[in-house]
Design a protein around this motif. Structure first.
Motif, PDB file in Angstrom:
ATOM      1  N   THR A   1      36.291  45.925  22.281  1.00  0.00           N
ATOM      2  CA  THR A   1      35.958  44.514  22.529  1.00  0.00           C
ATOM      3  C   THR A   1      36.318  44.131  23.957  1.00  0.00           C
ATOM      4  OG1 THR A   1      36.500  44.022  20.239  1.00  0.00           O
ATOM      5  CG2 THR A   1      36.426  42.155  21.742  1.00  0.00           C
ATOM      6  N   LEU A   2      37.506  44.541  24.393  1.00  0.00           N
ATOM      7  CA  LEU A   2      37.978  44.133  25.718  1.00  0.00           C
ATOM      8  C   LEU A   2      37.137  44.768  26.818  1.00  0.00           C
ATOM      9  CD1 LEU A   2      41.827  44.291  25.040  1.00  0.00           C
ATOM     10  CD2 LEU A   2      40.372  42.272  25.134  1.00  0.00           C
ATOM     11  N   GLN A   3      36.703  46.013  26.613  1.00  0.00           N
ATOM     12  CA  GLN A   3      35.839  46.677  27.604  1.00  0.00           C
ATOM     13  C   GLN A   3      34.544  45.900  27.750  1.00  0.00           C
ATOM     14  OE1 GLN A   3      36.335  48.922  29.666  1.00  0.00           O
ATOM     15  NE2 GLN A   3      37.959  50.286  28.958  1.00  0.00           N
ATOM     16  N   ARG A   4      33.970  45.477  26.608  1.00  0.00           N
ATOM     17  CA  ARG A   4      32.713  44.711  26.653  1.00  0.00           C
ATOM     18  C   ARG A   4      32.911  43.404  27.411  1.00  0.00           C
ATOM     19  NH1 ARG A   4      31.801  46.054  21.186  1.00  0.00           N
ATOM     20  NH2 ARG A   4      32.508  44.014  20.532  1.00  0.00           N
ATOM     21  N   MET A   5      34.086  42.759  27.182  1.00  0.00           N
ATOM     22  CA  MET A   5      34.349  41.470  27.824  1.00  0.00           C
ATOM     23  C   MET A   5      34.560  41.622  29.322  1.00  0.00           C
ATOM     24  SD  MET A   5      36.904  39.822  25.066  1.00  0.00           S
ATOM     25  CE  MET A   5      36.888  38.109  25.436  1.00  0.00           C
ATOM     26  N   ARG A   6      34.997  42.794  29.740  1.00  0.00           N
ATOM     27  CA  ARG A   6      35.320  43.021  31.148  1.00  0.00           C
ATOM     28  C   ARG A   6      34.104  42.937  32.052  1.00  0.00           C
ATOM     29  NH1 ARG A   6      38.328  48.323  32.823  1.00  0.00           N
ATOM     30  NH2 ARG A   6      37.218  47.943  34.745  1.00  0.00           N
ATOM     31  N   GLN A   7      32.931  43.243  31.456  1.00  0.00           N
ATOM     32  CA  GLN A   7      31.731  43.256  32.287  1.00  0.00           C
ATOM     33  C   GLN A   7      31.474  41.865  32.864  1.00  0.00           C
ATOM     34  OE1 GLN A   7      29.157  45.177  29.499  1.00  0.00           O
ATOM     35  NE2 GLN A   7      30.509  46.942  29.705  1.00  0.00           N
ATOM     36  N   GLY A   8      31.326  41.822  34.177  1.00  0.00           N
ATOM     37  CA  GLY A   8      31.051  40.552  34.857  1.00  0.00           C
ATOM     38  C   GLY A   8      32.281  39.689  35.061  1.00  0.00           C
ATOM     39  N   CYS A   9      33.447  40.222  34.758  1.00  0.00           N
ATOM     40  CA  CYS A   9      34.673  39.426  34.908  1.00  0.00           C
ATOM     41  C   CYS A   9      35.197  39.489  36.336  1.00  0.00           C
ATOM     42  CB  CYS A   9      35.767  39.959  33.996  1.00  0.00           C
ATOM     43  SG  CYS A   9      35.577  39.386  32.352  1.00  0.00           S
ATOM     44  N   SER A  10      35.880  38.443  36.735  1.00  0.00           N
ATOM     45  CA  SER A  10      36.516  38.475  38.047  1.00  0.00           C
ATOM     46  C   SER A  10      37.858  39.196  37.926  1.00  0.00           C
ATOM     47  CB  SER A  10      36.708  37.050  38.561  1.00  0.00           C
ATOM     48  OG  SER A  10      37.448  36.339  37.621  1.00  0.00           O
ATOM     49  N   SER A  11      38.588  39.253  39.020  1.00  0.00           N
ATOM     50  CA  SER A  11      39.815  40.053  39.045  1.00  0.00           C
ATOM     51  C   SER A  11      40.911  39.430  38.173  1.00  0.00           C
ATOM     52  CB  SER A  11      40.300  40.185  40.473  1.00  0.00           C
ATOM     53  OG  SER A  11      40.343  38.914  41.039  1.00  0.00           O
ATOM     54  N   PRO A  12      41.876  40.252  37.751  1.00  0.00           N
ATOM     55  CA  PRO A  12      42.965  39.714  36.927  1.00  0.00           C
ATOM     56  C   PRO A  12      43.910  38.833  37.735  1.00  0.00           C
ATOM     57  CG  PRO A  12      43.311  42.053  37.392  1.00  0.00           C
ATOM     58  CD  PRO A  12      41.992  41.691  37.962  1.00  0.00           C
ATOM     59  N   ARG A  13      44.555  37.911  37.061  1.00  0.00           N
ATOM     60  CA  ARG A  13      45.560  37.029  37.678  1.00  0.00           C
ATOM     61  C   ARG A  13      46.838  37.170  36.873  1.00  0.00           C
ATOM     62  NH1 ARG A  13      41.822  33.279  39.949  1.00  0.00           N
ATOM     63  NH2 ARG A  13      40.305  34.760  40.709  1.00  0.00           N
ATOM     64  N   CYS A  14      47.981  36.994  37.550  1.00  0.00           N
ATOM     65  CA  CYS A  14      49.235  36.954  36.789  1.00  0.00           C
ATOM     66  C   CYS A  14      50.228  36.064  37.510  1.00  0.00           C
ATOM     67  CB  CYS A  14      49.799  38.350  36.582  1.00  0.00           C
ATOM     68  SG  CYS A  14      50.501  39.068  38.058  1.00  0.00           S
ATOM     69  N   THR A  15      51.184  35.577  36.756  1.00  0.00           N
ATOM     70  CA  THR A  15      52.217  34.719  37.348  1.00  0.00           C
ATOM     71  C   THR A  15      53.587  35.177  36.860  1.00  0.00           C
ATOM     72  OG1 THR A  15      52.435  33.091  35.560  1.00  0.00           O
ATOM     73  CG2 THR A  15      50.637  32.738  37.128  1.00  0.00           C
TER      74      THR A  15
ATOM     75  N   ALA B   1      61.246  38.103  42.409  1.00  0.00           N
ATOM     76  CA  ALA B   1      61.394  39.562  42.445  1.00  0.00           C
ATOM     77  C   ALA B   1      60.423  40.228  41.469  1.00  0.00           C
ATOM     78  CB  ALA B   1      62.835  39.955  42.105  1.00  0.00           C
ATOM     79  N   ALA B   2      60.207  39.594  40.310  1.00  0.00           N
ATOM     80  CA  ALA B   2      59.273  40.153  39.323  1.00  0.00           C
ATOM     81  C   ALA B   2      57.844  40.112  39.864  1.00  0.00           C
ATOM     82  CB  ALA B   2      59.372  39.376  38.009  1.00  0.00           C
ATOM     83  N   ALA B   3      57.507  39.019  40.564  1.00  0.00           N
ATOM     84  CA  ALA B   3      56.159  38.919  41.128  1.00  0.00           C
ATOM     85  C   ALA B   3      55.957  40.006  42.190  1.00  0.00           C
ATOM     86  CB  ALA B   3      55.951  37.529  41.722  1.00  0.00           C
TER      87      ALA B   3
END
Ligand SMILES: C[S@@+](CC[C@H](N)C(=O)[O-])C[C@H]1O[C@@H](n2cnc3c(N)ncnc32)[C@H](O)[C@@H]1O
Length: 199
Positions: A42-56, A61-63
């Protein structure tokens, strides 16, 4: 490798040297990875056309450590140092297909919550829910119509209560994976919009 065969990212720098105040991937992190592996198709299918990942992360130091991890694993990722998703909203509103949160979930005195150091990795306050409970109301505004939200919990967080709470935001949830690690009963909860067809 995690138990499921999903390649475990290189992250041996976490918890050492300049990153000594950073949480090292542990059973909770690996259970989350296993839950993603379980939904890989499911996640592979959703990845198509997605923009880059984000995280916070609230811990600078963790960032920085995450930026190093991304570099070591050839992933383009610029972590944002912020509280929860401040700074990403409203820009990302309704656009997030896959939302992951492995929060500080340990039951601690409330006074321990709110640090920007290593304590932020675990200090969850009452029921271990104080950080999670601030995040949950933001989830419906972030998720796309097909979006999935994965949340790590322990039994003390009362996962059934979280599932009930999220149903008020029209999000349907279930326990995707559960395991015991020491004295922690860990679960990954998975949520989707109620009208979304189950995958
Ligand atoms: C249990 S650790 C998980 C670390 C890593 N994501 C993993 O899965 O292995 C929780 C992480 O959440 C971060 N954190 C705690 N409170 C936060 C907040 N209010 N906003 C953003 N990040 C927070 C901590 O600094 C820590 O890195």
């Amino acid at each position: 490798m995690s138990s499921s065969g999903f390649p475990t990212p290189l992250s041996s720098h976490a918890g050492r040297g300049i990153f000594q105040d950073v949480y090292e991937a542990a059973e909770d992190s690996f259970l989350l990875m296993d839950a993603l592996q379980k939904d890989a198709e499911t996640l592979q299918r959703m990845r198509q056309g997605c923009s880059s990942p984000r995280c916070t992360d609230v811990n600078p130091a963790a960032a920085h450590c995450t930026a190093r991890t991304a570099f070591c694993n050839r992933v383009a990722l610029q972590p944002v140092i912020t509280d929860l998703v401040q700074g990403l909203l409203p820009r990302l509103g309704g656009q997030v297909d896959v939302l992951l949160f492995n929060p500080p979930y340990v039951v601690t005195p409330s006074e321990e919550v709110g640090s920007r150091g290593i304590e932020a990795s675990w200090a969850g306050g009452q029921r271990g829910r104080e950080v999670t409970d601030r995040f949950l109301p933001l989830v419906p505004g972030l998720l796309s119509t097909r979006g999935l939200f994965y949340l790590v919990t322990i039994a003390e967080n009362q996962p059934d209560d979280i599932i009930r709470l999220m149903s008020h935001f029209d999000l349907e949830g279930e326990s995707s994976l559960t395991t015991r690690a020491g004295n922690e009963r860990l679960s990954v909860l998975r949520f989707h919009r109620k009208q979304q067809r189950r995958q």
